[in-house]
Design an enzyme around this catalytic site. Structure first.
Site, PDB file in Angstrom:
ATOM      1  N   HIS A   1      -7.194  -5.911  -0.796  1.00 48.70           N
ATOM      2  CA  HIS A   1      -6.146  -5.012  -0.592  1.00 48.70           C
ATOM      3  C   HIS A   1      -4.752  -5.735   0.101  1.00 48.70           C
ATOM      4  O   HIS A   1      -5.004  -6.064   1.306  1.00 48.70           O
ATOM      5  CB  HIS A   1      -6.580  -3.686  -0.042  1.00 48.70           C
ATOM      6  CG  HIS A   1      -5.340  -2.588   0.246  1.00 48.70           C
ATOM      7  ND1 HIS A   1      -4.702  -2.346  -0.829  1.00 48.70           N
ATOM      8  CD2 HIS A   1      -4.869  -2.149   1.246  1.00 48.70           C
ATOM      9  CE1 HIS A   1      -3.845  -1.170  -0.788  1.00 48.70           C
ATOM     10  NE2 HIS A   1      -3.923  -1.084   0.752  1.00 48.70           N
TER      11      HIS A   1
ATOM     12  N   ASP B   1      -8.895  -3.580  -6.747  1.00 46.18           N
ATOM     13  CA  ASP B   1      -8.353  -2.928  -5.427  1.00 46.18           C
ATOM     14  C   ASP B   1      -9.022  -1.551  -5.509  1.00 46.18           C
ATOM     15  O   ASP B   1      -8.628  -0.819  -6.141  1.00 46.18           O
ATOM     16  CB  ASP B   1      -6.949  -3.017  -5.271  1.00 46.18           C
ATOM     17  CG  ASP B   1      -6.342  -2.599  -4.064  1.00 46.18           C
ATOM     18  OD1 ASP B   1      -7.247  -2.005  -2.979  1.00 46.18           O
ATOM     19  OD2 ASP B   1      -5.243  -2.754  -3.925  1.00 46.18           O
TER      20      ASP B   1
ATOM     21  N   SER C   1       0.783  -1.220  -0.174  1.00 46.05           N
ATOM     22  CA  SER C   1       0.105   0.004  -0.043  1.00 46.05           C
ATOM     23  C   SER C   1       0.874   1.441   0.128  1.00 46.05           C
ATOM     24  O   SER C   1       1.640   1.249  -0.862  1.00 46.05           O
ATOM     25  CB  SER C   1      -0.785  -0.025   1.206  1.00 46.05           C
ATOM     26  OG  SER C   1      -2.021   0.917   1.133  1.00 46.05           O
TER      27      SER C   1
END
Length: 546
Positions: free
Chosen positions: A485, A456, A233
């Protein structure tokens, strides 16, 4: 189907218009003094190393986990000035092949991990070596976790009294009134001022460029000439910043659920695009619930499920469940299901039970985790500081109001909640930087691996494609038609095969590759206790956005 095609035609056109909003200008290279300061700090860290020993909370940790600290300058332009200590954790390479007990696995170095956020704490990462999917990697690498600057014990940031952090129950109007908007503007101003008051003059130094510099100091302290790094991320963004700033210090890098690193996307535009993507993921979740109407009774179509959700939100606005779960808490709880589909069964079960007169499952899942208030407040403070410091943001409320009003017409689920989350950046008291132009040329950087799920929402797929274009020699591996995710080390064996081949053998497919999606979660009936609560449930609270 790629994320860029997930939005309706109207939504796509709208986003094109929104991304013309002024949110930054031409990026510049890092300052020379800070570059030299990083060299000084890294040399100092290499000489001193890290004195690993027993962890402070050892009674709750497996004996193999070790803890230590590394000192980094608060301001890299002043490497001899104020130092802050980052908490670092380690589990040494086991050297044990999980498939052949007689085979000794040679050590390949240290694997450093960052979970994202900004504001995520990676100190418990080394414990993944206990999970079957990670045992081969744990055999070859020392697994290294750490708390980035501002997080946990690493010079923690705070913007408000943690006792006031959870303001439950709260409203979450999809189409806020002018008076509500003014309330949120006042709250955003107060929050920004609180960050400056509680964090002092050093607030400006909590940013992605310094996170990348810290990573290089950590590399040196670990005794590694070149680093093996995995970022998830937001961790992919400052990992890419690191790759741009220190390409010769990279051994291998994994970017799991990649952020769009283009300078003009950091961070205002990325948040708008993220809000649009969550609308598509919310639709995926509603479709799944509708297919299991016989279990949940929430509607046979996505529209009918939306009606059930809207009904619950209205009831909670009138009478919060347990006195602490209102529409905002409901929305935050279901937003987590947009990140991870393993939440789908428990969230659907809670909504079904609530509408049938039993609020307890919803209270358990959506109620504020007051015992984690300090941790949640700290994480939120770091998220805000890093995103606000990293780039210029619109300072005119009219820009925010225009863009989010337009977007909420086609993507109402997350748009305004995301806007309120980031609005303190409009009133930020610290200097804001220009984002680095993340980019490497042919031969500058060793081959890297980018992993992405096609649907995502937190880091939409187009960002992974942009990361792939900007990092020369990188390979993109896609989990098709999936939206979870963070895919590394998860349930998809195909993805894990590419991860193992790269980290253990340095082997990548000649071209970008793809994997079939992992199986959808199975429904859990309201009375069914066999379905486990997701492990991530323990992290309840206002989640960092990446």
């Amino acid at each position: 189907m790629r994320a860029a095609a997930l939005y309706s035609a109207a939504g796509s056109l709208l986003l094109t218009a929104l991304t013309a909003a002024p949110a930054g200008s031409t990026p510049v290279a890092p300052d020379g003094a800070e570059q030299q300061g990083t060299v000084v700090a890294a040399a100092r860290a290499k000489a001193s190393g890290i004195d690993f020993g027993t962890c402070a909370d050892a009674k709750d940790m497996p004996g193999s986990l070790q803890c230590g600290t590394v000192s980094v300058p608060l301001d890299y332009a002043q490497p001899g000035g104020r130092q802050i200590k980052l908490t670092v954790t380690r589990v040494k390479a086991t050297h044990k092949d999980p498939h052949n007990s007689k085979r000794h696995v040679p050590r390949q170095g240290a694997l450093v991990y960052n979970p994202g956020g900004p504001g995520g704490d990676g100190q418990y990462f080394p414990l993944v070596g206990l999970i079957p999917q990670w045992k081969r990697i744990a055999a070859a690498y020392d697994l290294i976790g750490y708390s980035p600057r501002g997080v946990g014990r690493s010079a923690p940031l705070s913007c408000e009294d943690p006792k006031r952090f959870f303001k439950a129950p709260s409203q979450a109007p999809t189409y806020p009134s002018e008076s509500y908007k003014q309330e949120r503007i006042a709250q955003a101003k107060a929050y920004a001022q609180g960050c400056a008051k509680r964090s002092g003059s050093g607030l400006q130094y909590f940013n992605s460029l310094n996170n990348a510099r810290d990573l290089d100091v950590l590399r040196a302290a670990l005794g590694e000439e070149r680093i093996t790094f995995m970022g998830a991320s937001y961790g992919t963004y400052f990992g890419a910043v690191y790759a741009t700033m220190f390409p010769s210090h990279v051994r291998r890098m994994v970017f799991d659920s990649a952020v769009d690193p283009a300078p003009d996307q950091i961070w205002y535009r990325n948040n708008l695009i993220q809000s649009a993507a969550f609308e598509s993921r919310w639709a995926d979740f509603r479709d799944w619930i509708a297919r299991h109407h016989d279990v949940y009774g929430l509607g046979k179509t996505a529209a009918a499920v939306q009606h059930s959700y809207t009904k619950a939100s209205a009831q909670l606005a009138a009478e919060p469940a347990g006195g602490k779960v209102g529409p905002a808490e409901l929305q935050a709880s279901f937003l987590q299901a947009g990140y991870y589909d393993d939440y789908w069964p428990t969230r659907a079960k809670a909504l079904s039970a609530y509408l049938k007169g039993d609020p307890k499952p919803l209270i358990d899942q959506a109620g504020p985790a007051t015992e984690a208030a300090a941790e949640s407040e700290n994480s939120n403070a770091v998220y805000t500081a890093v995103e606000c410091n990293d780039a210029p943001w619109p300072t005119d409320w009219k820009v925010w109001d225009r863009d989010n009003t337009r977007l909420s017409r086609v993507a109402p689920f997350e748009t305004w909640d995301n806007a309120w989350m980031n609005l303190p950046c409009a009133f930020w008291p610290a200097p804001q930087q220009q984002p680095l132009d993340v980019r490497t040329g042919p031969g500058e950087l060793p081959p890297t691996l980018i992993l992405a799920a096609e649907r995502d929402a937190a880091t939409p797929y187009a960002g992974a494609e942009e990361m792939h274009r900007r990092l020369s020699g990188s390979t993109l591996v896609t989990e098709r038609d999936s939206g979870t995710h963070g895919v590394a080390g998860g349930p998809n064996r195909c993805i894990n095969g590419y991860l193992d081949a790269y980290l253990l053998e340095g082997r990548l497919p000649e071209q970008s590759a793809s994997c079939a999606p992992h199986p959808e979660p199975k429904p859990a009936a309201p009375g069914d206790r066999s379905h486990p609560t997701p492990a991530k449930e323990s992290l309840k609270g206002k989640a960092a956005r990446r």
